[in-house]
Design an enzyme around this catalytic site. Sequence first.
Site, mmCIF file in Angstrom:
data_model
loop_
_atom_site.group_PDB
_atom_site.id
_atom_site.type_symbol
_atom_site.label_atom_id
_atom_site.label_comp_id
_atom_site.label_asym_id
_atom_site.label_seq_id
_atom_site.Cartn_x
_atom_site.Cartn_y
_atom_site.Cartn_z
ATOM 1 N N TYR A 109 58.868 35.522 93.239
ATOM 2 C CA TYR A 109 58.595 34.230 92.609
ATOM 3 C C TYR A 109 59.120 33.098 93.488
ATOM 4 C CZ TYR A 109 57.105 36.554 88.346
ATOM 5 O OH TYR A 109 56.418 37.319 87.439
ATOM 6 N N ASN A 147 47.837 32.056 84.061
ATOM 7 C CA ASN A 147 46.635 32.495 84.773
ATOM 8 C C ASN A 147 45.716 33.274 83.828
ATOM 9 O OD1 ASN A 147 44.787 33.461 86.701
ATOM 10 N ND2 ASN A 147 46.110 35.180 87.220
ATOM 11 N N CYS A 154 48.070 37.539 90.044
ATOM 12 C CA CYS A 154 49.452 37.260 89.662
ATOM 13 C C CYS A 154 50.287 38.541 89.606
ATOM 14 C CB CYS A 154 49.503 36.500 88.349
ATOM 15 S SG CYS A 154 48.628 37.284 86.984
ATOM 16 N N HIS A 155 49.637 39.687 89.581
ATOM 17 C CA HIS A 155 50.386 40.949 89.594
ATOM 18 C C HIS A 155 51.121 41.158 90.921
ATOM 19 C CE1 HIS A 155 46.508 42.138 91.388
ATOM 20 N NE2 HIS A 155 47.218 43.043 92.055
ATOM 21 N N GLU A 166 47.074 49.218 95.315
ATOM 22 C CA GLU A 166 46.969 48.409 96.528
ATOM 23 C C GLU A 166 47.835 48.963 97.652
ATOM 24 O OE1 GLU A 166 45.793 44.236 94.303
ATOM 25 O OE2 GLU A 166 47.813 44.413 95.151
#
Length: 173
Positions: free
Chosen positions: A107, A130, A138-139, A165
Amino acid sequence: MSPTTLDFSLIDTAVGPLSLLAGADGGVRAAGFTTDPAELLPLIHPELRGPVRQRADLGVLTAAVRSYLAGELTAIDDLPVDQRGGAFVSTAWSVLRDVKPGDPVTYTGFAALAGRPRAVRAAAGACASNAVALIVPCHRVLRSDGTLGGYRWGLPVKKWLLQHERQVTDRGR
């Protein structure tokens, strides 16, 4: 002027259905891991809301998300998004789209990327507001200690997305 009808479609994922709501122009107005479009409507700016009609498929949007799920992580990068927020939030959402898969930020790092390094809470607020989960990723934002933090659609979903990912990017190295 009557509100634009929003097209709604579900896509099966390994962590449950992903709902997409898109305007007539094809811009994604909301996305989330739910089967209920009514759960997504309050996330959309009031001027962008409208009646919902279900579609089996949303063409390019559905194809891009399926490609992402199949391992082509950049397939969602250029999808059009239509959400509104204040100046900082809009900038933050845009910056989120530049955070690469497999390379999450904190963050604090996200606030710096958005141009306000001391605005960590505002950066977290941008993630929380979001409406377009997955496509505005945002993950990919973590606490400073590397833990997951929060996620509107649940920490198991956030964890799966990050693992997906990481696995794909590790295979490509």
